[in-house]
Design an enzyme around this catalytic site. Structure first.
Site, short mmCIF file in Angstrom:
data_model
loop_
_atom_site.label_atom_id
_atom_site.label_comp_id
_atom_site.label_asym_id
_atom_site.label_seq_id
_atom_site.Cartn_x
_atom_site.Cartn_y
_atom_site.Cartn_z
N LYS A 484 0.84 -1.20 0.00
CA LYS A 484 0.00 0.00 0.00
C LYS A 484 0.87 1.25 0.00
CE LYS A 484 -0.16 -0.13 5.01
NZ LYS A 484 -0.91 -0.54 6.19
N ARG A 582 -10.70 1.10 14.52
CA ARG A 582 -10.60 1.90 13.32
C ARG A 582 -11.68 1.38 12.39
NH1 ARG A 582 -4.67 1.94 10.64
NH2 ARG A 582 -5.22 -0.21 10.18
N TYR A 708 14.59 32.44 4.40
CA TYR A 708 13.41 33.28 4.64
C TYR A 708 13.35 33.80 6.08
CZ TYR A 708 11.26 31.95 0.21
OH TYR A 708 10.97 31.79 -1.11
N MET A 757 10.73 25.52 -0.39
CA MET A 757 9.89 24.56 -1.10
C MET A 757 10.74 23.52 -1.86
SD MET A 757 6.96 25.15 -3.97
CE MET A 757 5.90 26.19 -3.01
C1 PLP Z 1 -0.16 -1.38 6.97
C2 PLP Z 1 -0.76 -2.57 7.53
C3 PLP Z 1 0.02 -3.67 7.94
C4 PLP Z 1 1.51 -3.65 7.95
O1 PLP Z 1 2.00 -3.03 9.09
P1 PLP Z 1 3.58 -2.91 9.37
O2 PLP Z 1 3.66 -2.31 10.72
O3 PLP Z 1 4.10 -2.00 8.33
O4 PLP Z 1 4.11 -4.27 9.26
C5 PLP Z 1 -0.61 -4.81 8.34
N1 PLP Z 1 -1.97 -4.87 8.37
C6 PLP Z 1 -2.75 -3.85 8.01
C7 PLP Z 1 -4.22 -4.00 8.06
C8 PLP Z 1 -2.18 -2.66 7.58
O5 PLP Z 1 -2.96 -1.64 7.22
#
Ligand code: PLP
Length: 810
Positions: A484, A582, A708, A757
């Site tokens: 992801k 969540r 700046y 930037m």
């Molecule tokens: C991102 C995620 C993981 C991985 O977590 P890490 O701490 O990066 O290993 C596992 N399960 C879910 C549902 C996640 O969203």
């Protein structure tokens, strides 16, 4: 040297065997069913490497392999009626015995190299230097492990005048075994680094272990400044360089020049010589001196060496994957070319699923005699390439022997001249050539232009980390990998290709679009999509993506959608909320959930999962335990209601490291793969390196201000460097005014003033730094995250998409 099966088997401690064809000729040793080249002439070793090699026998047999070295007794050999089988106690040992036997037949000098750093570069440079008048065999890239050394020795043959073999160890007691295989006549010890870095208790222990490589060597070449002498095996002599009177090669003077070169003055046998090399960093200079000393030892005159040394260049050692123009992927491997490294690069090309068409641009190779020419032809004939572009006269012999179209150019200049007329689009292109063909000029033309800040991603390190985690898991546990957020900032199909090649079980993306992108680039692993919403259902169906289902609302909407399209058994993943609060069904929802699922033939639950909130935090051990129990109980009820078993998974990276009781049927690997080990328990390799360059340096008086709002006030006369990275690249404004630290030439420096930037300023008053020097933006990701009160995850995913990604492998 070609061996028959008969001859080979007598060299291994074989317990019993089934011999089908004793006269079968063996050319190749295979251990990975994905990399079999000459199946009928391969001997397959069922190694317990990352996976149990015995499980790939069927695949190898299907490809035509007819000889296997195995250790498991319970094999269904009746399924392989034409194969020979040899049972041994330890398959790796058998492979090593064979390598040793083959090595012993080689009567020319073997040079063995070890040390903490610089092994590979010294090996490559020496090869380059010696090649002017000798045929040199070098072990490919970093094939320096217990397995790699055995495989590289197998390719030794009498066609070579000498061999250079690299040995690397990470654990005590490994070197003895490597020594018995390599048996170097001459040793080279490059240097020794910090003790903790390689898994040894102390520096002394580490040196002692490494020096075991030279147990039977007559001479060892090394720098004198590390005190290796105390560890020298009894009958071995030393040939050293350094600043002392007793050194064989005495270094009088090293001077750094403004133009990034150094002038080095040495004395050897009363003769003084000065030469220039295009480096200033200490490590490169030490490596050059090691090469120089080795050549003197081998009897070359100072004069003849000096002109060779001038030609050395900083080597971009690794193969690189870059984004090309016209939607191409460019694999740039333009600095060495021999059969072994060609095969590694071709394997990498094969992994690239994003394009159907694959082109190889190949330069002529040094020292191809008849036998090697035939071998090259064999390798090329087996590739699934859409075309080959050859550079160099000596490859003409291949002209009408290849199944794919080919083009021939006499020189790189000729190819460059014609490049505009060759249609190049939507394909993966491997550019493979030896130094003298400078094919990097071709690569430069094909690669898309970039901003100067780059994120380098080391795919070999990623593969290493994958193996490190996999080796912790029992073979029955499946592995889901989180890709992801653009694989935590490091790439999409570039990373997924490697994971698919390494046969992980599942990928997970955050959004359907990320999954679609992977599908469009040839990834066919199952993909789970976290928290999809109704608008993307159509793409889930079209692209065969599997949703996480976390609420009744989304579940019911999906059922309605699938019913309208007459779908049955659509795979879904149920999320149980055991404490993160969540997304997900609460344990109290499970009964109702079962009712809804049981009445919906449109869907099939493939896996059920939950997420640990604090698996790496000892303060919350009890809570983690509660989550695991609550999850297990919920799944039991769910399975009972559904009437079929599901795959359960709850452990993320920290869960894998700390909670073996939570592995269940699958685990979800995330940040650890990308090289971040929050608890410091794993030996991971760094995957991503964000780099930029110094654009300008200026000397400013005390009292001047930088940036700046005049935030950076200088309290002393200062040298200030401007670097090309700013908050638009993902370098947070919170790093301003001395909070952020970057590294230049191995030294840390702080920011001055606020972060702009596209740029920011660093105080380089106390270090050696030049314009155009490379700058490491995050020298220590965990520490750098702490500085602005965040976690490495955020730093990684915030690296802007305009920062070009470059992938290295090998
Ligand atoms: C991102 C995620 C993981 C991985 O977590 P890490 O701490 O990066 O290993 C596992 N399960 C879910 C549902 C996640 O969203």
């Amino acid at each position: 040297m070609i061996y028959t099966l008969d001859a080979i088997i007598s060299q291994m401690n074989c317990k019993h065997c089934i011999m089908h064809d004793a006269a079968q000729e063996i050319y190749e040793l295979a251990y990975d069913s994905r990399k079999i080249r000459n199946a009928e002439r391969s001997l397959f070793f069922a190694l317990k490497h990352v996976r149990d090699g015995h499980t790939f026998i069927a695949d190898a047999y299907k490809q035509g392999v007819r000889a296997f070295v195995v250790s498991r007794e319970d094999l269904p050999v009746e399924r392989y009626p034409q194969a020979s089988f040899f049972w041994v106690a330890d398959v790796l040992l058998a492979l090593q015995q064979l390598a040793r036997y083959h090595r012993d037949k080689f009567n020319r000098p073997v040079i063995g190299i070890t040390g903490s750093n610089g092994k590979t570069i010294v090996k490559e440079w020496l090869t380059q230097l010696l090649q002017e008048d000798k045929k040199v065999y070098q072990s490919p890239k970093s094939y320096n492990s217990q397995l790699g050394v055995a495989l590289s020795l197998w390719d030794l043959s009498d066609d070579y005048d000498c061999a250079i073999i690299e040995a690397g160890i990470s654990l005590p007691d490994e070197m003895e075994n490597l020594e018995t295989m390599i048996r170097p006549d001459i040793g080279i010890m490059t240097n020794i680094g910090a003790a903790h870095a390689e898994g040894f208790a102390s520096k002394a222990r580490k040196i002692a272990e490494k020096m075991k490589l030279f147990k039977h060597a007559k001479d060892v070449i090394c720098p004198s400044r590390y005190g290796f002498e105390a560890y020298l095996p009894e009958k071995t002599r030393m040939f050293t360089f350094g600043e002392g009177e007793q050194d064989d090669v005495k270094v009088l003077h090293v001077e750094e020049r403004q133009d990034g070169s150094s002038s080095i003055q040495v004395v050897y046998q009363q003769e003084i010589a000065t030469f220039t090399v295009p480096f200033v960093d200490k490590a490169s200079i030490e490596n050059v001196l090691t090469c120089l000393t080795t050549l003197l030892f081998l009897g070359y005159s100072l004069d003849s060496i000096l002109h060779r040394l001038g030609r050395l260049r900083p080597l971009e050692m690794r193969l690189q994957l870059k984004t090309g123009r016209n939607n191409c992927s460019i694999i740039d491997d333009t600095y060495s070319n021999d059969l072994a490294s060609l095969q590694i690069a071709l394997d990498f090309l094969r992994q690239q699923q994003q394009h159907k068409n694959k082109t190889l641009i190949l330069s002529a190779m040094e020292g191809l005699d008849d036998k090697l020419q035939t071998k090259l032809l064999g390798i090329l004939q087996q590739q699934n390439l859409s075309r080959i572009i050859f550079v160099g006269d000596t490859l003409q012999y291949l002209a009408d022997k290849l199944p794919m179209p080919s083009l021939f150019f006499a020189s790189t200049e000729e190819l460059l001249h014609n490049l505009p007329h060759i249609s190049i689009a939507n394909e993966s292109i491997l550019i493979k050539g030896s130094r003298r063909f400078h094919l990097e000029d071709v690569s430069k033309l094909l690669v898309a232009k970039s901003h100067e800040t780059v994120l380098e991603i080391n795919l070999s390190a990623l593969e290493h980390n994958l193996k490190a985690y996999r080796s912790m898991l029992p073979a029955s546990v499946k592995l889901m990998v989180m890709v992801k957020a653009f694989s935590y900032g490091s790439g999409s199909y570039e990373v997924a290709n490697l994971l698919q090649f390494n046969k992980v079980d599942y990928l997970t993306v955050a959004f359907a679009d990320e999954g679609v992108e992977l599908r469009q680039h040839g990834i066919d692993l199952p993909i789970m999509v976290l928290s999809p919403d109704e608008p993307v259902f159509e793409s889930l169906l079209t692209f065969n993506l599997e949703p996480e289902i976390y609420s009744f609302r989304i579940l019911k909407a999906l059922i309605v959608f699938l019913a309208a399209r007459k779908q049955k058994d659509f795979p879904i993943h149920i999320k149980i909320d055991t404490g993160m609060h969540r997304l997900g069904f609460l344990p109290a929802d499970v009964d109702e959930l079962v009712n809804v699922l049981a009445a919906a033939p449109e869907i099939k639950v493939k896996t059920v999962f939950s997420h640990l909130v604090a698996a790496g935090n000892e303060q919350h051990t009890e809570f983690t335990q509660q989550q695991i129990t609550s999850f297990t109980q919920s799944v039991e009820r769910l399975e009972a209601g559904l009437g079929y078993p599901v795959i359960r998974h709850i452990a993320n990276t920290s869960g894998i490291t700390n909670w073996s009781s939570a592995y269940m049927e699958m685990v979800r690997l995330g940040i650890g793969l990308y090289g971040v080990d929050m608890e410091g328990k794993m030996a991971l390799e760094k995957v991503s390196e964000l780099k930029t360059t110094i654009t300008q340096i200026k000397e400013l008086p005390a009292g001047a201000t930088v940036g700046y709002d005049r935030k950076g006030v200088l309290h002393r006369p200062s040298r200030i460097a401007t670097v090309k990275i700013g908050y638009a690249d993902g370098y947070s404004r919170r790093y301003g005014e001395g909070v952020g630290e970057m590294a230049i030439n191995g030294q840390k420096v702080k920011t001055v003033g606020s972060i702009c930037m596209d740029m920011c300023m660093l105080d380089v008053t106390d270090i050696v730094a030049h314009e155009l020097d490379e700058v490491i933006v995050f020298p220590d990701l965990i520490d750098d995250a702490k500085r602005i009160d965040t976690i490495p995850y955020e730093l990684l995913v915030n690296i802007a998409s305009r920062v070009k990604r470059i992938y290295f492998y090998g």
